[in-house]
Design a protein around this motif. Structure first.
Motif, PDB file in Angstrom:
ATOM      1  N   ARG A 150       2.178  -7.266   3.092  1.00 57.75           N
ATOM      2  CA  ARG A 150       3.158  -7.199   1.992  1.00 57.75           C
ATOM      3  C   ARG A 150       4.012  -5.936   2.059  1.00 57.75           C
ATOM      4  N   ALA A 151       3.574  -4.959   2.829  1.00 51.91           N
ATOM      5  CA  ALA A 151       4.289  -3.674   2.878  1.00 51.91           C
ATOM      6  C   ALA A 151       5.691  -3.872   3.438  1.00 51.91           C
ATOM      7  N   ASP A 152       6.627  -3.255   2.759  1.00 54.16           N
ATOM      8  CA  ASP A 152       8.025  -3.307   3.164  1.00 54.16           C
ATOM      9  C   ASP A 152       8.622  -1.949   2.827  1.00 54.16           C
ATOM     10  N   GLN A 153       9.887  -1.769   3.126  1.00 54.56           N
ATOM     11  CA  GLN A 153      10.548  -0.499   2.820  1.00 54.56           C
ATOM     12  C   GLN A 153      10.363  -0.164   1.342  1.00 54.56           C
ATOM     13  N   GLY A 154       9.905   1.057   1.060  1.00 53.59           N
ATOM     14  CA  GLY A 154       9.684   1.496  -0.308  1.00 53.59           C
ATOM     15  C   GLY A 154       8.262   1.273  -0.807  1.00 53.59           C
ATOM     16  N   TYR A 155       7.450   0.527  -0.062  1.00 53.35           N
ATOM     17  CA  TYR A 155       6.060   0.282  -0.465  1.00 53.35           C
ATOM     18  C   TYR A 155       5.271   1.581  -0.336  1.00 53.35           C
TER      19      TYR A 155
END
Length: 93
Positions: free
Chosen positions: A44-49
């Motif tokens: 689920r990790a994406d930019q900003g996570y």
């Protein structure tokens, strides 16, 4: 040919050996913290996570050489609060 003599003995007996050993580069890693996550969370990790680390601000950071703990340090900054290094506070025994 290999020798059973300790490095300290070899270095004391042969100054050129010590000079060559002193010039071997090593890379120091500074570990500010670790996080254990599930594969699902990682996916689920994406930019900003953000991942929650196991350390708090002000706690010592780990200093590693070749993956081995050599000591602990504290992050230091210049007058503009830009992190620029690590001050060694304790060497591992």
């Amino acid at each position: 040919m290999f020798s059973d003599a300790p490095l300290e003995t070899m270095a004391a007996a042969r100054p050129e050996f010590r000079a060559r050993v002193n010039n071997i580069p090593v890379e120091i890693e500074v570990v500010i913290g670790r996080a254990k996550v599930s594969v699902a969370e990682l996916m689920r990790a994406d930019q900003g996570y953000s991942f929650r680390l196991n350390k708090r601000f002000g706690e010592p950071v780990e200093l590693l050489v070749n993956g081995r703990l050599i000591g602990y340090g504290e992050l230091v900054s210049d007058e503009y609060e830009n992190v620029i290094g690590v001050r060694v506070i304790r060497l591992a025994g």
